[in-house]
Design a protein around this motif. Structure first.
Motif, PDB file in Angstrom:
ATOM      1  N   SER A 134       0.838  -1.200   0.000  1.00 49.02           N
ATOM      2  CA  SER A 134       0.000   0.000   0.000  1.00 49.02           C
ATOM      3  C   SER A 134       0.870   1.246   0.000  1.00 49.02           C
ATOM      4  CB  SER A 134      -0.935   0.006   1.208  1.00 49.02           C
ATOM      5  OG  SER A 134      -0.195   0.139   2.412  1.00 49.02           O
ATOM      6  N   ALA A 135       0.264   2.353  -0.451  1.00 51.96           N
ATOM      7  CA  ALA A 135       0.952   3.644  -0.480  1.00 51.96           C
ATOM      8  C   ALA A 135      -0.097   4.740  -0.485  1.00 51.96           C
ATOM      9  CB  ALA A 135       1.847   3.756  -1.718  1.00 51.96           C
ATOM     10  N   LEU A 136       0.315   5.931  -0.083  1.00 53.62           N
ATOM     11  CA  LEU A 136      -0.585   7.078  -0.133  1.00 53.62           C
ATOM     12  C   LEU A 136      -0.909   7.379  -1.587  1.00 53.62           C
ATOM     13  CD1 LEU A 136      -2.026   9.366   1.370  1.00 53.62           C
ATOM     14  CD2 LEU A 136       0.072  10.711   1.165  1.00 53.62           C
ATOM     15  N   GLY A 137      -2.191   7.506  -1.907  1.00 58.68           N
ATOM     16  CA  GLY A 137      -2.593   7.686  -3.289  1.00 58.68           C
ATOM     17  C   GLY A 137      -3.548   8.840  -3.488  1.00 58.68           C
ATOM     18  N   GLY A 138      -3.972   8.987  -4.747  1.00 57.18           N
ATOM     19  CA  GLY A 138      -4.792  10.112  -5.158  1.00 57.18           C
ATOM     20  C   GLY A 138      -3.952  11.071  -5.979  1.00 57.18           C
ATOM     21  N   ASN A 139      -4.569  11.709  -6.976  1.00 57.11           N
ATOM     22  CA  ASN A 139      -3.820  12.647  -7.816  1.00 57.11           C
ATOM     23  C   ASN A 139      -3.115  13.712  -6.988  1.00 57.11           C
ATOM     24  OD1 ASN A 139      -6.471  11.840  -9.389  1.00 57.11           O
ATOM     25  ND2 ASN A 139      -4.927  12.293 -10.938  1.00 57.11           N
ATOM     26  N   ALA A 140      -3.869  14.309  -6.051  1.00 54.95           N
ATOM     27  CA  ALA A 140      -3.325  15.446  -5.312  1.00 54.95           C
ATOM     28  C   ALA A 140      -2.114  15.086  -4.445  1.00 54.95           C
ATOM     29  CB  ALA A 140      -4.432  16.089  -4.469  1.00 54.95           C
ATOM     30  N   PRO A 141      -2.174  14.049  -3.601  1.00 55.50           N
ATOM     31  CA  PRO A 141      -0.992  13.718  -2.789  1.00 55.50           C
ATOM     32  C   PRO A 141       0.229  13.319  -3.614  1.00 55.50           C
ATOM     33  CG  PRO A 141      -2.947  12.672  -1.890  1.00 55.50           C
ATOM     34  CD  PRO A 141      -3.330  13.216  -3.228  1.00 55.50           C
ATOM     35  N   VAL A 142      -0.016  12.601  -4.722  1.00 56.36           N
ATOM     36  CA  VAL A 142       1.105  12.180  -5.566  1.00 56.36           C
ATOM     37  C   VAL A 142       1.781  13.392  -6.196  1.00 56.36           C
ATOM     38  CG1 VAL A 142       1.750  10.918  -7.655  1.00 56.36           C
ATOM     39  CG2 VAL A 142       0.180   9.885  -6.015  1.00 56.36           C
ATOM     40  N   MET A 143       0.968  14.303  -6.752  1.00 60.23           N
ATOM     41  CA  MET A 143       1.548  15.502  -7.355  1.00 60.23           C
ATOM     42  C   MET A 143       2.200  16.376  -6.287  1.00 60.23           C
ATOM     43  SD  MET A 143      -1.164  16.550 -10.380  1.00 60.23           S
ATOM     44  CE  MET A 143       0.027  17.614 -11.228  1.00 60.23           C
ATOM     45  N   ALA A 144       1.556  16.488  -5.130  1.00 60.16           N
ATOM     46  CA  ALA A 144       2.121  17.294  -4.049  1.00 60.16           C
ATOM     47  C   ALA A 144       3.489  16.765  -3.629  1.00 60.16           C
ATOM     48  CB  ALA A 144       1.165  17.299  -2.855  1.00 60.16           C
ATOM     49  N   SER A 145       3.605  15.454  -3.491  1.00 63.14           N
ATOM     50  CA  SER A 145       4.879  14.850  -3.103  1.00 63.14           C
ATOM     51  C   SER A 145       5.952  15.102  -4.152  1.00 63.14           C
ATOM     52  CB  SER A 145       4.705  13.352  -2.869  1.00 63.14           C
ATOM     53  OG  SER A 145       3.871  13.103  -1.756  1.00 63.14           O
ATOM     54  N   ARG A 146       5.584  14.984  -5.422  1.00 60.34           N
ATOM     55  CA  ARG A 146       6.557  15.236  -6.490  1.00 60.34           C
ATOM     56  C   ARG A 146       7.011  16.697  -6.466  1.00 60.34           C
ATOM     57  NH1 ARG A 146      10.560  13.216  -8.655  1.00 60.34           N
ATOM     58  NH2 ARG A 146       9.341  11.285  -8.529  1.00 60.34           N
ATOM     59  N   PRO A 162      -4.615   9.828  10.062  1.00 64.78           N
ATOM     60  CA  PRO A 162      -3.314   9.296  10.502  1.00 64.78           C
ATOM     61  C   PRO A 162      -2.488   8.747   9.346  1.00 64.78           C
ATOM     62  CG  PRO A 162      -5.038   8.621  12.026  1.00 64.78           C
ATOM     63  CD  PRO A 162      -5.737   9.269  10.862  1.00 64.78           C
ATOM     64  N   TYR A 163      -3.139   8.052   8.401  1.00 62.30           N
ATOM     65  CA  TYR A 163      -2.398   7.451   7.295  1.00 62.30           C
ATOM     66  C   TYR A 163      -1.791   8.533   6.399  1.00 62.30           C
ATOM     67  CZ  TYR A 163      -1.243   4.211   3.527  1.00 62.30           C
ATOM     68  OH  TYR A 163      -0.557   3.468   2.595  1.00 62.30           O
ATOM     69  N   VAL A 164      -2.588   9.573   6.094  1.00 55.12           N
ATOM     70  CA  VAL A 164      -2.093  10.662   5.258  1.00 55.12           C
ATOM     71  C   VAL A 164      -0.913  11.354   5.931  1.00 55.12           C
ATOM     72  CG1 VAL A 164      -2.647  12.942   4.304  1.00 55.12           C
ATOM     73  CG2 VAL A 164      -4.269  11.054   4.041  1.00 55.12           C
ATOM     74  N   LEU A 165      -1.055  11.690   7.195  1.00 56.90           N
ATOM     75  CA  LEU A 165       0.010  12.410   7.896  1.00 56.90           C
ATOM     76  C   LEU A 165       1.279  11.573   8.036  1.00 56.90           C
ATOM     77  CD1 LEU A 165      -2.073  14.162  10.706  1.00 56.90           C
ATOM     78  CD2 LEU A 165      -1.196  15.159   8.579  1.00 56.90           C
ATOM     79  N   ASP A 180     -11.073  10.921   8.914  1.00 57.87           N
ATOM     80  CA  ASP A 180     -11.474   9.738   9.664  1.00 57.87           C
ATOM     81  C   ASP A 180     -10.259   8.846   9.941  1.00 57.87           C
ATOM     82  OD1 ASP A 180     -14.110  10.560   9.506  1.00 57.87           O
ATOM     83  OD2 ASP A 180     -14.444   9.493   7.608  1.00 57.87           O
ATOM     84  N   LEU A 181     -10.427   7.940  10.896  1.00 57.46           N
ATOM     85  CA  LEU A 181      -9.359   6.986  11.193  1.00 57.46           C
ATOM     86  C   LEU A 181      -9.194   5.981  10.058  1.00 57.46           C
ATOM     87  CD1 LEU A 181     -10.032   6.277  14.982  1.00 57.46           C
ATOM     88  CD2 LEU A 181      -8.247   7.712  13.973  1.00 57.46           C
ATOM     89  N   GLU A 182     -10.301   5.649   9.368  1.00 54.19           N
ATOM     90  CA  GLU A 182     -10.250   4.708   8.253  1.00 54.19           C
ATOM     91  C   GLU A 182     -10.152   5.469   6.932  1.00 54.19           C
ATOM     92  OE1 GLU A 182     -10.115   1.382   8.267  1.00 54.19           O
ATOM     93  OE2 GLU A 182      -9.985   1.423  10.455  1.00 54.19           O
ATOM     94  N   ASP A 183      -9.129   5.165   6.148  1.00 56.41           N
ATOM     95  CA  ASP A 183      -8.951   5.837   4.864  1.00 56.41           C
ATOM     96  C   ASP A 183      -9.691   5.096   3.754  1.00 56.41           C
ATOM     97  OD1 ASP A 183      -6.641   8.056   5.090  1.00 56.41           O
ATOM     98  OD2 ASP A 183      -6.225   6.414   6.479  1.00 56.41           O
ATOM     99  N   ASP A 184     -10.108   5.845   2.752  1.00 57.58           N
ATOM    100  CA  ASP A 184     -10.720   5.228   1.580  1.00 57.58           C
ATOM    101  C   ASP A 184      -9.655   4.451   0.812  1.00 57.58           C
ATOM    102  OD1 ASP A 184     -13.539   6.290   1.567  1.00 57.58           O
ATOM    103  OD2 ASP A 184     -12.438   8.177   1.657  1.00 57.58           O
ATOM    104  N   ILE A 185     -10.040   3.284   0.338  1.00 54.72           N
ATOM    105  CA  ILE A 185      -9.102   2.397  -0.355  1.00 54.72           C
ATOM    106  C   ILE A 185      -9.364   2.407  -1.851  1.00 54.72           C
ATOM    107  CG2 ILE A 185      -8.444  -0.026  -0.688  1.00 54.72           C
ATOM    108  CD1 ILE A 185      -8.869  -0.450   2.294  1.00 54.72           C
ATOM    109  N   HIS A 186      -8.295   2.522  -2.624  1.00 53.70           N
ATOM    110  CA  HIS A 186      -8.348   2.348  -4.065  1.00 53.70           C
ATOM    111  C   HIS A 186      -7.493   1.132  -4.407  1.00 53.70           C
ATOM    112  CE1 HIS A 186      -9.521   6.778  -5.079  1.00 53.70           C
ATOM    113  NE2 HIS A 186     -10.183   6.296  -4.031  1.00 53.70           N
TER     114      HIS A 186
END
Length: 476
Positions: A134-146, A162-165, A180-186
C-alpha cells in the motif's frame, strides 16, 4: 558427400552463425550508444534547471492505494468470453469483462464499484497476495509529493487522517481538516507488457483501478483548504482528483453544485496565481460536459495522457466520449488534436473569472508533448518536457538513476508535424533529442521529448501525476 564437402558446409554454417552474432552484437552496441547519447543530453538539460522559490497548492483528496499484480487476483478467475464496457461495476461479471477490455487495449482505466460486498472481497484477495503493498494515493498527494521532492513549498487539500500524515512527504503541509481513522481504499491492478489472461494479451504495461470511495467524490476537503489558500498565496493552484465524481451516485444536482464550488475557489485566485487542471480517466459524458463548463474555462493549463486527450477533443468537438484510444499514438495525430483543442477552447464563452488555456501537456508512453502560448508566463518549455520524460522512466522503474540497460525508445528516426498534406518533418538527433519549434506566426511553441521507456517495470500507477508535476514545477 565427401569429407571435404561436409567440412566446407560446416565451416559455412559456422561463418554464418559468427556473422549473425557479430551483426546482432554490433547492432546492440549502436542502440546502446544512441540511448547513452540521448540520456546524457537530457541529463545535461535537467542539471541546468533547478526549482526556485515556488509555492504550489494542490487539490483535492487522498486515499490509500493497494497495489497488486492483476494476474495474482484475476489469474484464479476464468477469463470472460467477451469484453464489455460499463460506467460502473456492480458484479464480478462486470468487473471481468471491463478489465479484459482495457487489459487487451493496454489502456488505463478507473471505475467506481457500487457493490460494497464485491469490493471488500477484492480488497481481501489483494491483501492476501504476499507481494501486494500500500501507499498514499490520489492525484493530489502524488503531485504534491513530487512538487516537494523537486523543491517547491506545497499545500495539499486532503483530510488529516493518521495514514495521510504518516505517509505524506515531510515538505507538504496538509490543509483540509480532520479526517477519519479509516482511509478510503483504491485497488490498483497492474500488468506488464505481454502478460496473458486466457485469450487476452496486454500490449503494454498499465493499470486498472477500482474504488468504492464515498468521501473523495464530494471534494470534502474543499472548504477548509480554501480557508488556508489566502495566507499561503500560491504561485500555482493544481486542481485534480475530479475523476472520482465519475459515475458516483450523487443525489440530483449535488455533483454540479460541488463543481461550481471548485470553480468558485478557482475564480478567487488572483491572476498572478496560475491554475492547472490535471485530467484523468473520465467516461461519463455528462461529467465531461460539466467540466468543460465549470472547470476548464477557469484554468491556464491542462495535463492529460494519450487516452484523455481524445476524450477532451471528442467532448469539445462532438459532445461525446471515446472510451478506448491508441496506447501509442503517432506524434502527428496528437499534435493535430492539441492544436484543435487549443482552437476550440479559445471559442468557449467568456464568463466572470474566465481564463484562457495557454498550456497543454500530453504525456504518452513514447514521448512528452508540451504546447504553450509564447506570450504567456510559462517558461522553460524545453527543460519541462525533458524533466517530464526523465521522470517517466524513474517512476516506472522505481529508481532515481536511469539505466540504459532497462530502457528503450519507441520514437522513430523522425516524425511529421501534422497529418495534413505537405506537413514538415523533424528528424531525430540523439545529441539534441528534445525538439522545439514555433507555429502560428511565432505565437505557439511546441516541444517533443522522447521517453526512455522503462523495460523493468516496477509500477505504472501515478505515473501521469509524477510526470505532470515534474513538467509543471519548472514552468511556474
Amino acid at each position: 558427400m565427401s569429407v571435404a564437402k561436409v567440412l566446407s558446409t560446416a565451416l559455412s554454417v559456422v561463418v554464418l552463425i559468427v556473422a549473425f552474432w557479430y551483426s546482432r552484437d554490433n547492432g546492440n552496441r549502436i542502440l546502446e550508444e544512441r540511448l547513452r547519447q540521448v540520456l546524457d543530453a537530457m541529463l545535461e538539460v535537467e542539471e541546468q534547471h533547478v526549482v526556485g522559490e515556488v509555492r504550489i497548492a494542490v487539490g483535492y483528496g487522498a486515499c490509500k492505494d493497494i497495489f497488486v499484480r492483476g494476474a495474482d487476483v484475476f489469474g484464479a478467475m476464468a477469463p470472460p468470453k467477451k469484453t464489455a464496457h460499463y460506467n460502473s461495476i456492480e458484479s464480478l461479471k462486470n468487473l471481468k469483462e471491463l478489465y479484459a477490455l482495457f487489459y487487451a487495449a493496454g489502456s488505463a482505466a478507473e471505475r467506481y464499484v457500487g457493490n460494497d460486498t464485491l469490493f471488500n472481497e477484492l480488497v481481501g484477495a489483494a491483501e492476501a497476495v504476499p507481494s501486494s503493498y500500500s501507499a498514499l494515493g490520489g492525484n493530489a498527494p502524488v503531485m504534491a509529493s513530487r512538487f516537494a521532492i523537486e523543491g517547491a513549498r506545497v499545500l495539499l487539500a486532503a483530510k488529516r487522517s493518521p495514514y495521510v500524515l504518516k505517509h505524506i512527504h515531510p515538505g507538504v503541509e496538509v490543509g483540509g481538516g480532520q479526517g477519519d481513522l479509516e482511509d478510503d481504499i483504491h485497488l490498483i491492478f497492474e500488468y506488464k507488457t505481454g502478460e496473458k489472461w486466457g485469450k487476452y494479451e496486454a500490449p503494454r504495461a498499465n493499470r486498472f483501478i477500482i474504488h468504492s470511495d464515498n468521501d473523495n467524490p464530494t471534494v470534502s476537503s474543499l472548504e477548509e483548504f480554501g480557508m488556508e489558500l489566502a495566507s499561503f498565496k500560491p504561485n500555482l493552484l493544481v486542481v485534480g482528483g475530479l475523476q472520482m465524481m465519475d459515475n458516483f451516485p450523487f443525489p440530483p444536482g449535488v455533483r454540479k453544485e460541488r463543481l461550481k464550488a471548485v470553480r468558485d475557489q478557482m475564480t478567487l485566485m488572483p491572476t498572478t496565481t496560475r491554475i492547472h487542471f490535471e485530467m484523468a480517466s473520465f467516461t461519463e459524458t455528462e461529467l465531461l460536459k460539466d467540466l468543460s463548463q465549470y472547470i476548464i474555462p477557469y484554468a491556464d493549463s491542462l495535463g492529460m495522457n494519450e487516452q484523455e486527450l481524445p476524450n477532451l477533443y471528442s467532448i469539445l468537438k462532438y459532445g461525446n466520449v471515446s472510451f478506448i484510444s491508441d496506447f501509442n499514438p503517432r506524434v502527428a495525430v496528437v499534435l493535430d488534436q492539441m492544436r484543435e483543442v487549443f482552437r476550440l477552447l479559445d471559442k468557449l464563452p467568456e464568463t466572470a473569472g474566465h481564463r484562457q488555456v495557454t498550456r497543454l501537456h500530453l504525456h504518452t508512453l513514447a514521448f512528452q508533448a508540451i504546447m504553450i502560448q509564447k506570450d504567456s508566463p510559462w517558461k522553460n518549455n524545453l527543460a519541462a518536457a525533458t524533466k517530464a520524460a526523465l521522470t517517466a522512466n524513474r517512476h516506472v522503474c522505481g529508481n532515481s538513476e536511469i539505466s540504459i540497460e532497462n530502457a528503450k525508445m519507441l520514437m522513430d528516426d523522425g516524425f511529421t508535424l501534422s497529418e495534413a498534406a505537405g506537413a514538415g518533418r523533424i528528424m531525430f538527433d540523439s545529441q539534441h533529442p528534445v525538439s522545439c519549434w514555433n507555429e502560428d506566426g511565432g505565437k505557439i511553441e511546441i516541444c517533443i521529448a522522447p521517453v526512455l521507456v522503462c523495460t523493468a517495470v516496477r509500477h505504472t500507477a501515478s505515473g501521469g501525476d509524477n510526470i505532470s508535476a515534474a513538467g509543471l514545477v519548472l514552468q511556474v
